[in-house]
Design an enzyme around this catalytic site. Structure first.
Site: not given
Length: 228
Positions: A83, A193, A195
Site C-alpha cells: 500500500c 494488505h 499482513e
C-alpha cells in the site's frame, strides 16, 4: 530476518511485524537508520508516511533508510512494499509506474480477490499461477497507472505479479493491476494488505502465503555452509 520499516505516520508497521514474525524473525527498522544490520527481507508497510504530504510516499523516499533499501535491492535482496510502501517504492524509482487517487475519489476498504500472475518472485514462489488469494484493501490512492507503452513492456517481461480478479478492481487500476515486480524480480509492490490476511479467524490467511514464500526463498541460502 524480516525488517519492517517505520516512518512517522506508518500505521501498519506493527501488523506487518507480527505477520512476518509468524514465518521468521522480524524487527522494526527506524526511518533514520542507514544500515539494515542483518535484515534479509525488507518490508515497507502501509500507512501515511510523513502524513502523505505533497503526495503519498513522496517524502518517505528521501528518508535515510531508503538509501540502505536501494543498496539492498541492487544486491538482489527481497523488498516488499504494501500500500503506502508500494507508493514509496514507486516514488523511489525502485518500481515502475505510479499510484493515483481512486476513480471514485473515495477511500475504499474491502476484501478483494486477486489472481497470481507470476510465481517467479520471492513473494509468490509458494503460489500457483492462476491461484486466487483473498486479501483486504484499504486506500485512497491505489489506482496503478503507467503510460500504455510502459504497461505493454511491463506485461511483456512478466512484471505484473497480482491482478484483481474480474469484477474485483476497487480503484480503477490500469489493466486490473494489483501488484508488480521490478526487472530483477526481487522488489515487489502491491496495494492489498497481506499482513491483514494471516488468520482464518479474521477472514483469510492467504496473505501469509506471500510472507511464507519469502521465508522459504531464503531458507536454502541460510542452510548453505560458509565457504572456507
Amino acid at each position: 530476518m524480516f525488517g519492517v520499516l517505520q516512518f512517522p505516520g506508518s500505521c501498519d508497521d506493527r501488523d506487518a511485524l507480527l505477520a512476518c514474525g509468524r514465518v521468521g524473525g522480524a524487527r522494526l527498522v527506524w526511518h533514520e537508520e542507514t544500515d539494515l544490520d542483518g535484515v534479509d527481507v525488507v518490508v515497507v508497510p502501509g500507512g501515511f508516511s510523513y502524513g502523505d504530504y505533497l503526495r503519498a510516499g513522496a517524502i518517505a523516499r528521501f528518508a535515510p533508510v531508503m538509501e540502505a533499501v536501494a543498496r539492498h535491492a541492487e544486491a538482489g535482496g527481497p523488498v516488499l512494499g504494501v500500500c503506502n510502501g508500494f507508493q514509496v517504492l514507486c516514488e523511489s524509482g525502485l518500481l515502475p509506474g505510479a499510484l493515483l487517487p481512486n476513480e471514485s475519489l473515495r477511500f475504499v476498504f474491502r476484501q478483494v480477490q486477486v489472481e497470481v500472475e507470476s510465481s517467479g518472485t520471492p513473494f509468490t514462489s509458494g503460489c500457483a499461477v492462476g491461484e486466487r488469494l483473498s486479501i483486504p484493501v484499504k486506500h485512497e490512492s491505489g489506482r496503478y497507472f503507467a503510460p500504455p507503452e510502459q504497461l505493454d513492456a511491463l506485461e511483456a517481461r512478466g512484471g505484473v505479479v497480482l491482478r484483481y480478479a474480474p469484477g474485483q478492481n476497487p480503484n480503477g487500476s490500469a489493466r486490473d493491476i494489483a501488484g508488480v515486480v521490478n526487472e530483477g524480480g526481487n522488489v515487489m509492490g502491491l496495494m492489498p494488505h497481506p499482513e491483514h490476511a494471516v488468520d482464518r479467524l479474521t477472514g483469510s490467511e492467504d496473505g501469509l502465503r506471500l510472507l511464507a514464500s519469502a521465508a522459504a526463498h531464503l531458507a536454502p541460502r541460510e542452510s548453505q555452509p560458509l565457504s572456507a
